[in-house]
Scaffold this motif. Structure first.
Motif, mmCIF file in Angstrom:
data_model
loop_
_atom_site.group_PDB
_atom_site.id
_atom_site.type_symbol
_atom_site.label_atom_id
_atom_site.label_comp_id
_atom_site.label_asym_id
_atom_site.label_seq_id
_atom_site.Cartn_x
_atom_site.Cartn_y
_atom_site.Cartn_z
ATOM 1 N N ILE B 11 0.695 -1.033 0.375
ATOM 2 C CA ILE B 11 0.022 0.173 0.541
ATOM 3 C C ILE B 11 0.643 1.704 -0.344
ATOM 4 O O ILE B 11 2.027 1.328 0.980
ATOM 5 N N HIS B 12 0.724 1.969 -0.844
ATOM 6 C CA HIS B 12 1.239 3.185 -0.800
ATOM 7 C C HIS B 12 0.802 4.800 -1.018
ATOM 8 O O HIS B 12 -0.115 4.049 -0.817
ATOM 9 N N TYR B 13 1.627 5.644 0.544
ATOM 10 C CA TYR B 13 0.312 6.759 0.669
ATOM 11 C C TYR B 13 1.963 8.059 0.635
ATOM 12 O O TYR B 13 2.299 7.637 0.948
ATOM 13 N N THR B 43 -2.604 -2.074 -3.212
ATOM 14 C CA THR B 43 -3.561 -2.938 -3.500
ATOM 15 C C THR B 43 -3.600 -0.774 -2.251
ATOM 16 O O THR B 43 -2.981 -0.271 -2.116
ATOM 17 N N GLY B 44 -4.927 -0.853 -2.753
ATOM 18 C CA GLY B 44 -5.694 0.316 -1.776
ATOM 19 C C GLY B 44 -5.975 0.090 -0.277
ATOM 20 O O GLY B 44 -6.640 1.359 0.029
#
Lengths: 136, 174, 362
Positions: B11-13, B43-44
């Motif tokens: 997951i990327h932020y 994935t979100g």
């Protein structure tokens, strides 16, 4: 080859600011931006517009001097897109702007410091009760 | 590559970064670098993710969001700080609105330097992350305290974690 | 009347590479109002001008945004050059525009991929990003960096790029052009793609003017605004320049405008590489900006008109540096485009504005 984009700066008094901008709106000037600068004992607002028939993209800048504690009328009635800059000017410089179409009441940028771009305003107007208490 | 134990979902932020590292994270997933060959899926949903890829130096407004995503992820989990800003503030270090690195908010397992980072180094970090993930899963098996925490996590989330599956009482699931 | 619900959107959302928050006020499935909330990426770069001198600040402006990185260093350099009256060489001016147009291609290809991903066409996303690597390879070959490459500096262009390298770039772009046409065809003619985009998030020409919209977002509503028309720098030497326009005003028109702008950029680069004069690429920069001097410039970035303002105070630090980015000007337009769309179309409408939040908040 044209090297430099022409600029036209014009000093405007705070009390005729709204009428001046309304006149530009009438003449179909396009709105570009609002920029605040902290000076030694006051603040300066720069409103930028482009004339519909501007040669070489000449930019028109209205320079308004805002003494500490003065309120500035919002121009969002004329140019709705200005709400971003007016909220920003309030949150970063502590300049009060009244009548914004979408007023975030100082919550547009939630910054860790109060009025970070204008230390004088932060000193004169410490945080209200409850407001920005999260950061304390 | 034989030591890649599981398909790491990431997951990327973007925690107040300039975007440069974020687009490189995405570029690592696209055909030229093709992180998907290692089973990496972007994935979100934090509950589906194993590796948390964070970019940027984090500001006050972002800190609770980063914390929340981290808390929503199930154990074992790995945090990868991507780029100079995520490692220690980078070029923004002295800015008034920057906390200065992801580790000011959540524990970080891998630091990836570079401004902007190269996709190759992201691949390296994710593979290293899988190794840490395996170690953490092993440690959880050995340490019941961690297992309890994981069960608590699982009761708030919808999915079973690795530890639950590995648990002796869940032998059927294996 | 149906009941109103508020659906929070973001800051962490699968279609958004960057954090922005919207409160979507819904009536059934239709958005009646959208309230933006920003500040997640605010770093306070404009204040940093007090700690970095005017030559160092180029590197800070590059890091305002990783996608528009070259554009920001170019806009800042042009503004400071105007402030100090520095005349750069013709060759440097040409190289700047060539690299700026390459940046536009990389930005638009990135956007086409994100849009395809936004409506679930993953194969198209992968192909657009694969083509984008061609442009990034050019950057890496010439400058050593892929997204942030410190090529532009106050006084010119930091490195000499030989005419052979430039010819090689054009040859690469010509090969890219054919492959790109196939992708563009899928994007513009595929019936399922069309059914997602045509008529969604419509903005009329009058509305676009009223909301001061800029860039491809405005051009898709048939507003002929393009800072390249001013002919500053090497843009003035182009034989002809017509902004790409569309009168659709919807998501499809915005896509169409950007798709055609990529081809336009290839044409501009080819023409400038043919015409580029020989000479030095850097002029020496001496002294400090004068006290009280001020300058404003604009630049057409991939997302539209960007504005730069600088003010000197006689020292090596600037008194004030202001960057107004295209997305901050388009936020009002984005809110208008979001009213009366279905909830499921919200991510796509937001994507077609091509928001760049890092730019907006600095």
């Amino acid at each position: 080859m044209i090297r430099f984009q022409p600029n036209a700066f014009e000093a405007v008094e705070l009390d005729v600011l709204f009428e001046t901008v309304a006149d530009l709106r009438q003449r179909e000037y396009r709105f570009v931006q609002i920029c605040a600068t902290t000076l030694e004992d006051s603040c300066e607002l720069l409103y930028t517009f482009i004339a519909p028939d501007a040669i070489d993209g000449c930019l028109t800048g209205l320079v308004v001097n805002v003494p500490d504690g003065a309120s500035v009328p919002s121009i969002t009635e004329l140019y709705p897109a200005a709400f971003v800059f007016e909220n920003e000017t309030h949150d970063l410089f502590g300049i009060d702007i009244y009548g914004i179409n979408l007023d975030f009441q100082g919550e547009f940028y939630k910054v860790s410091q109060r009025f970070p771009m204008n230390p004088r305003a932060a000193e004169q107007r410490p945080a209200d009760e409850g407001k920005e208490a999260d950061h304390e | 590559m034989s030591n890649v134990g599981k398909s790491p979902w990431i997951i990327h932020y973007d925690g107040s970064s300039c975007n440069g590292c974020d687009i490189e994270v995405l570029a690592a997933l696209t055909p030229l670098y093709d992180a998907e060959r290692f089973g990496v899926v972007n994935t979100g949903n934090p509950k589906h993710a194993d590796i948390f890829v964070v970019t940027g130096g984090i500001n006050d407004q972002n800190a609770p969001v980063v914390k929340q995503i981290y808390d929503q992820m199930l154990e074992p989990k790995v945090v990868v700080a991507c780029g100079a800003c995520a490692c220690g503030g980078g070029v923004y270090q002295t800015c008034y609105n920057i906390l200065g690195g992801v580790d000011t908010v959540i524990p970080v397992d891998a630091y990836v330097p570079g401004c902007a980072i190269k996709p190759e180094s992201i691949l390296d970090a994710v593979i290293a992350g899988v190794g840490i993930l395996d170690e953490k899963a092993k440690a959880m098996k050995m340490n019941p305290a961690d297992k309890d925490r994981s069960e608590k996590d699982a009761s708030t989330g919808a999915h079973a974690s690795v530890a639950d599956v590995d648990d002796g009482t869940n032998a059927d699931a294996e | 009347m149906s009941k109103r619900t508020v659906v929070p959107f973001g800051p962490q959302h699968p279609v958004l590479p960057e954090p922005v928050h919207l409160d979507l006020v819904l009536e059934d499935e239709t958005v009646v109002n959208a309230i933006p909330r920003i500040g997640y990426v605010h770093r306070g770069l404009e204040k940093l001008v007090e700690k970095r001198d005017y030559t160092q600040f180029v590197y800070v402006t590059e890091r305002i945004c990783g996608i528009c990185s070259f554009g920001h260093s170019l806009g800042y350099s042009e503004c400071v050059e105007k402030l100090m009256g520095i005349e750069i060489t013709d060759r440097a001016a040409y190289l700047r525009v060539i690299f700026h147009e390459l940046s536009r291609m990389h930005s638009h290809l990135l956007w086409l991929g994100l849009l395809a991903d936004g409506f679930g066409f993953e194969a198209l996303f992968m192909h657009a990003w694969r083509l984008r690597e061609t442009v990034l390879d050019i950057f890496e070959e010439v400058t050593g960096g892929r997204v942030i490459f410190s090529a532009c500096d106050v006084g010119g262009f930091r490195q000499e790029v030989s005419n052979e390298t430039l010819a090689g770039i054009v040859a690469k772009l010509e090969r890219l052009r054919d492959e790109y046409r196939t992708i563009a065809k899928t994007l513009l003619e595929d019936s399922s793609v069309k059914s997602r985009m045509v008529g969604v998030g419509h903005i009329s020409t009058d509305k676009a003017l009223e909301l001061s919209m800029v860039g491809p977002f405005a051009r898709a509503s048939n507003v002929a605004t393009d800072e390249r028309l001013n002919g500053i720098g090497a843009y003035g030497d182009l034989a002809a320049f017509e902004p790409v326009l569309s009168d659709g005003g919807d998501c499809y028109a915005r896509c169409d405008v950007r798709v055609r702008e990529v081809l336009q950029s290839i044409d501009i680069i080819s023409e400038l590489v043919d015409k580029i004069p020989d000479g030095e690429v850097m002029v020496p920069v001496k002294g400090n900006p004068e006290d009280g001097a001020q300058a404003m410039t604009t630049l057409e970035q991939p997302r539209g008109q960007a504005f730069y303002y600088s003010k000197g105070n006689g020292t090596k630090n600037l008194a004030r540096m202001r960057v107004r980015t295209p997305t901050s000007q388009n936020i009002a337009g984005m809110v208008a485009a979001l009213s009366n769309v279905e909830l499921a179309d919200v991510p796509m409408v937001i994507l077609t504005i091509d928001p760049c939040i890092s730019c907006t908040e600095r």
